[in-house]
Design a protein around this motif. Structure first.
Motif, mmCIF file in Angstrom:
data_model
loop_
_atom_site.group_PDB
_atom_site.id
_atom_site.type_symbol
_atom_site.label_atom_id
_atom_site.label_comp_id
_atom_site.label_asym_id
_atom_site.label_seq_id
_atom_site.Cartn_x
_atom_site.Cartn_y
_atom_site.Cartn_z
ATOM 1 N N LYS A 4 69.308 -123.364 62.757
ATOM 2 C CA LYS A 4 67.992 -122.732 62.759
ATOM 3 C C LYS A 4 67.131 -123.293 61.637
ATOM 4 O O LYS A 4 67.641 -123.695 60.584
ATOM 5 C CB LYS A 4 68.139 -121.216 62.598
ATOM 6 N N LYS A 6 64.965 -122.831 58.533
ATOM 7 C CA LYS A 6 64.992 -121.782 57.511
ATOM 8 C C LYS A 6 63.649 -121.675 56.794
ATOM 9 O O LYS A 6 63.152 -122.668 56.253
ATOM 10 C CB LYS A 6 66.094 -122.068 56.487
ATOM 11 N N SER A 34 65.503 -118.858 60.894
ATOM 12 C CA SER A 34 66.212 -117.965 59.989
ATOM 13 C C SER A 34 65.259 -117.609 58.864
ATOM 14 O O SER A 34 64.735 -118.502 58.184
ATOM 15 C CB SER A 34 67.461 -118.662 59.426
ATOM 16 N N THR A 36 64.197 -115.577 55.349
ATOM 17 C CA THR A 36 64.558 -114.887 54.111
ATOM 18 C C THR A 36 63.266 -114.442 53.447
ATOM 19 O O THR A 36 62.299 -115.216 53.388
ATOM 20 C CB THR A 36 65.332 -115.812 53.151
#
Length: 403
Positions: A4, A6, A34, A36
């Motif tokens: 993925k 990020k 992904s 964060t």
């Protein structure tokens, strides 16, 4: 299995995280990415409310940060009733440790005593976080300290990055004018892009996207008042006695003076009525008995109030920009310590006054001087789409698949 892409979003609270939340949600929902989120200080409020997982400085603290935090926070237990104490300690401890390493303890203490957290620039901490997360793209807004450190750390680590300038603050624009301050810069209007280009940013580095936090405005349907009566919204805010960034002396009673001037205007002009919306941080509990004065405090939704306004009066509140995006005329009282740095009038967003004696005439003249929505802004309701598309293109280019 395909890895993925990020993305790490880095944001403080308030308007910063609100600008990024619609974008964060879109990428969380996309299985190709992904996500964060590094939630800084009060950003945790909105992230918790939205059920979005986040990380903080405390997740990357490998030493006794309390030792450094206590050098500047004498009673850690009372620093915040919102941000977890563990995070407060880590944020201040890591940031102050870096300041000591760069300046020495004596100078670091002096700087903190003079300008507080504005002295922080924790690039090493952000680099450590990025080396752990290994993002393909860093996204942040234009706040100083850790957000600035995130973009500078990304530059040092050769990570593609995006800086979102959510408003038109002149200090923010000057900061973003530094080449490499974000691989790309997303701005709210053509006016902000032009200012950045005048200061040295290349045309290809600056993209007009709008601010995703304002996409909700597309759902508002204005109801112009029928008959002769027109309505003023006074969007008040706290005015400090001292500008926390420049130490310019301010007038903390300015909001009350503006309110009094507006009350006099309404009393003398039967065709006008006044809606007063104090800022959530203002201790405004006044009782108004005048039949054409209405008190509508937070948390009543701003959208419900704006849809029936004929003019908005403010100092430097973002409510002014939201009003203009809806085509509502705005009058700014350019007497705040923040007026120079939030130039509504210079961006063709308001009729500005520098004396309360001018306020009444400005309200009347705004009705024909500021007709319709301002030029140079993207289509309302597409701001999130624009930022999402820009991020997708940056990831493609980073992966060698872009044009």
């Amino acid at each position: 299995m395909v890895d993925k892409n990020k993305i790490i979003f880095v944001s403080y609270g308030g308007g910063h995280i609100k600008s990024l939340l619609p974008v964060i949600k879109r990428f969380i929902a996309d299985s190709n990415y992904s996500v964060t989120v590094l939630g800084l200080t009060t950003a945790v409020i909105d992230l918790k409310d939205e059920g979005i997982d986040y990380i903080g400085f405390a997740d990357f603290s490998e030493f006794d940060t309390e030792y450094y935090a206590k050098k500047i926070l004498f009673d850690i237990s009372t620093t915040s009733d919102v941000v977890p104490i563990r995070e407060t300690i880590a944020y201040h401890g890591l940031s102050f440790k870096e300041l000591i390493e760069e300046k020495g303890e004596t100078e670091a203490l002096r700087l903190y005593s003079e300008i507080g957290r504005q002295a922080f620039l924790p690039i090493k901490t952000l680099k450590k976080i990025f080396e752990a997360v290994l993002p393909d793209l860093v996204v942040s807004t234009i706040s100083p300290r850790a957000e600035r450190a995130a973009l500078l750390a990304a530059k040092e680590l050769n990570i593609t990055s995006l800086c979102l300038i959510d408003l038109f603050n002149t200090v923010s624009i000057k900061r973003a004018a530094e080449r490499g301050y974000g691989t790309k810069v997303a701005v709210i209007s053509q006016s902000v892009k032009s200012q950045l280009m005048e200061l040295g940013r290349d045309d290809s580095e600056v993209v007009v996207t709008g601010n995703p936090a304002f996409d909700y405005l597309v759902k508002i349907r204005r109801h112009k008042n029928s008959g002769r009566t027109k309505t003023i919204l006074w969007a008040s805010q706290v005015e400090p006695a001292l500008n926390p960034f420049t130490y310019e002396v301010g007038d903390s009673s300015l909001p009350s003076k503006v309110e009094d001037a507006l009350l006099r205007f309404v009393e003398m002009n039967n065709e006008w009525r006044l809606v007063i919306r104090p800022h959530p941080n203002e201790p405004n509990q006044k009782k108004f008995t005048h039949p054409r004065v209405i008190y509508r405090p937070y948390p009543e939704p701003l959208a419900e109030i704006l849809q029936s306004m004929d003019v908005v009066v403010t100092l430097t509140s973002t409510v002014g920009l939201e009003a203009r995006l809806l085509g509502i005329p705005v009058v700014t009282v350019d007497m705040s310590v923040f007026s120079e740095y939030t130039p509504f009038e210079r961006n063709n967003l308001s009729v500005g006054v520098r004396s309360l004696n001018e306020l009444g005439n400005a309200i009347v003249s705004s009705q024909y001087l500021l007709n319709g929505k301002p030029d140079g802004y993207p289509e309302l309701g597409c701001f999130t789409d624009n930022v999402v598309s820009l991020i997708e293109q940056l990831v493609l280019n980073r992966n060698g698949n872009g044009s």
